[in-house]
Design an enzyme around this catalytic site. Structure first.
Site, mmCIF file in Angstrom:
data_model
loop_
_atom_site.group_PDB
_atom_site.id
_atom_site.type_symbol
_atom_site.label_atom_id
_atom_site.label_comp_id
_atom_site.label_asym_id
_atom_site.label_seq_id
_atom_site.Cartn_x
_atom_site.Cartn_y
_atom_site.Cartn_z
ATOM 1 N N GLY A 45 0.864 -1.193 0.000
ATOM 2 C CA GLY A 45 0.000 0.000 0.000
ATOM 3 C C GLY A 45 0.891 1.231 0.000
ATOM 4 N N ARG A 46 0.345 2.337 0.487
ATOM 5 C CA ARG A 46 1.129 3.575 0.488
ATOM 6 C C ARG A 46 2.444 3.419 1.254
ATOM 7 N NH1 ARG A 46 -4.452 5.442 1.059
ATOM 8 N NH2 ARG A 46 -4.266 4.175 2.913
ATOM 9 N N ILE A 47 2.360 2.847 2.453
ATOM 10 C CA ILE A 47 3.564 2.748 3.280
ATOM 11 C C ILE A 47 4.549 1.745 2.678
ATOM 12 C CG2 ILE A 47 4.474 2.179 5.572
ATOM 13 C CD1 ILE A 47 1.725 3.131 6.708
ATOM 14 N N SER A 61 0.939 -8.954 -2.203
ATOM 15 C CA SER A 61 -0.167 -8.014 -2.056
ATOM 16 C C SER A 61 -1.420 -8.658 -2.618
ATOM 17 C CB SER A 61 0.191 -6.743 -2.825
ATOM 18 O OG SER A 61 -0.888 -5.861 -2.823
ATOM 19 N N THR A 107 6.283 -2.765 11.552
ATOM 20 C CA THR A 107 5.814 -1.443 11.982
ATOM 21 C C THR A 107 4.311 -1.324 11.706
ATOM 22 O OG1 THR A 107 6.383 -0.465 9.835
ATOM 23 C CG2 THR A 107 8.034 -0.276 11.577
ATOM 24 N N ARG A 164 1.034 -3.938 12.654
ATOM 25 C CA ARG A 164 0.296 -4.283 13.863
ATOM 26 C C ARG A 164 0.853 -5.590 14.415
ATOM 27 N NH1 ARG A 164 -1.040 0.195 13.799
ATOM 28 N NH2 ARG A 164 -3.119 1.136 13.889
ATOM 29 N N GLU A 208 -0.093 -4.639 22.980
ATOM 30 C CA GLU A 208 0.404 -3.324 23.377
ATOM 31 C C GLU A 208 -0.437 -2.738 24.503
ATOM 32 O OE1 GLU A 208 1.582 -1.974 18.959
ATOM 33 O OE2 GLU A 208 0.972 -0.361 20.300
ATOM 34 N N HIS A 223 6.044 1.994 19.363
ATOM 35 C CA HIS A 223 5.007 2.378 18.382
ATOM 36 C C HIS A 223 5.114 3.865 18.005
ATOM 37 C CE1 HIS A 223 0.751 1.178 16.826
ATOM 38 N NE2 HIS A 223 1.353 1.991 15.983
ATOM 39 N N ILE A 224 6.245 4.208 17.366
ATOM 40 C CA ILE A 224 6.503 5.614 17.026
ATOM 41 C C ILE A 224 6.561 5.850 15.514
ATOM 42 C CG2 ILE A 224 7.633 6.283 19.182
ATOM 43 C CD1 ILE A 224 10.361 5.771 17.766
ATOM 44 N N GLY A 225 5.949 4.951 14.739
ATOM 45 C CA GLY A 225 5.999 5.080 13.277
ATOM 46 C C GLY A 225 5.622 6.468 12.771
HETATM 47 C C1 GLV Z 1 -0.335 3.821 13.579
HETATM 48 O O1 GLV Z 1 -0.042 2.696 13.899
HETATM 49 C C2 GLV Z 1 -1.442 4.106 12.743
HETATM 50 O O2 GLV Z 1 -2.206 3.197 12.377
HETATM 51 O O3 GLV Z 1 -1.628 5.286 12.414
HETATM 52 C C1 GLV Z 2 -1.380 2.835 4.784
HETATM 53 O O1 GLV Z 2 -1.617 4.022 4.750
HETATM 54 C C2 GLV Z 2 -0.981 2.075 3.627
HETATM 55 O O2 GLV Z 2 -1.755 2.094 2.662
HETATM 56 O O3 GLV Z 2 0.096 1.472 3.638
#
Ligand code: GLV
Ligand code: GLV
Length: 320
Positions: free
Chosen positions: A152-154, A173, A232, A234, A263, A281-283
């Site tokens: 995805g985006r990340i 994916s 990073t 869940r 968590e 959890h500081i992403g």
């Molecule tokens: C962080 O884990 C988020 O989902 O924004």
């Molecule tokens: C989350 O924003 C993703 O699409 O990876």
């Protein structure tokens, strides 16, 4: 109308909300408990909540809220089905935290494989007596294969960084991402092939029933013994018992974690392994990103409470 905010967040978004609504903020420096939420947010029209707040059916019903803005991109803390059935729009904060989370993911990849945390401790403990030919050797990036679970985006932002490091990129994916494949020379593979052939595996899928325990002991056994695993996304995408066993049996070379199974509880056995890097959890934790998240959540809540379709609506069915 009244909006309840479950924790102090950057002012920019709060300011917008205060122009439109009566805003109540849970002021303590800890997550709100379910009991407190049920008491204090009752009768609110809008709820701005965090990923640390579990918003279940009971909360939705007792509060009588009309819209929920989650201050996170992941929405696994909210009973979306219950909200949708009651025609309550739920929004999240996609896009604005993509780069920050990808940066943090790369920080973990670098930290784990080049043993940054261990090396820092080594120096602080007074062990640095001069350049060492055989001390603190780690893994390379160039020419190595990065397996991305969830492009995805990340995942894509991580792939762009990996390209800069000269890595080969494979991904798993639900849907093929052909434009990305050509931009980044990324190759779509089966989940099994990704597990078998990656030197680095990084998780960027949402947490859903389908991704629950996606990585268990069988997967760890199939990974290269020189592989590194980064999460990073869940915690529950990885089966925690298997993760501990993988460490104990040295099935892989190292693990970088920003998220955990339960968590904020962390199984303390993890701390016994120097090849694990643990972050709280500081992403998305950059000043700019958190500011953008607060603005996005506020704007979505304002739109939703005005009866308009909010830009970052998670449950589109509500407006069908
Ligand atoms: C962080 O884990 C988020 O989902 O924004
Ligand atoms: C989350 O924003 C993703 O699409 O990876």
């Amino acid at each position: 109308m009244k909006v309840f905010v479950t924790r102090m967040i950057p002012q920019d978004g709060l300011r917008l909300l205060k122009e439109m609504f009566e805003v109540e903020i849970f002021e303590h420096d800890r997550p709100i408990t379910k009991k407190e939420l049920l008491e204090q947010a009752r009768g609110s029209d809008g709820l701005l909540c965090l990923l640390t707040d579990k918003i279940d059916e009971e909360i939705i019903d007792v509060l009588g809220i009309k819209a929920i803005a989650n201050y996170a991109v992941g929405v696994d803390n909210i009973d979306i089905k219950a909200a949708t059935e009651r025609k309550i729009p739920v929004t999240n904060t996609p896009g604005v935290l993509t780069e920050a989370t990808a940066d943090l993911t790369f920080a973990l990849i670098l930290a784990v494989s080049r043993r940054i945390v261990e090396a820092d401790k080594y120096v602080r403990d007074g062990n640095f007596k001069g350049w060492e030919p055989m001390e603190l050797l780690g893994g390379d990036f160039s020419g190595k294969t990065l397996g991305i679970i969830g492009l995805g985006r990340i995942g894509q932002a991580v792939a762009r960084r990996a390209k800069g490091f000269g890595m080969n990129i494979i991904y798993h994916s639900q849907s093929p991402k052909e434009d990305i494949e050509s931009e980044l020379n990324a190759i779509k593979v089966t989940f099994e092939d990704l597990i078998l052939s990656s030197d680095y595996i990084t998780i960027h899928c949402p947490y859903t029933p389908e991704t629950h325990h996606m990585i268990g002991i069988e997967e760890f056994r199939k990974m290269k013994s020189s592989a590194y695993l980064i999460n990073t996304a869940r915690g529950k995408v990885i089966d925690e018992t298997s993760l501990l066993l993988a460490l104990e049996e040295k099935l892989i070379a190292g693990i970088g974690l920003d998220v955990y199974y339960n968590e904020p509880e962390i199984n303390s056995k993890i701390f016994g392994y120097s090849n694990v890097v643990v972050l709280p959890h500081i992403g998305s934790a950059s000043i700019e990103t958190r500011t953008k998240m607060s603005l996005m959540a506020a704007k979505d809540l304002i739109a939703a409470l005005a009866g308009k379709k909010p830009p970052n609506l998670v449950n589109a069915e509500v407006f069908d």
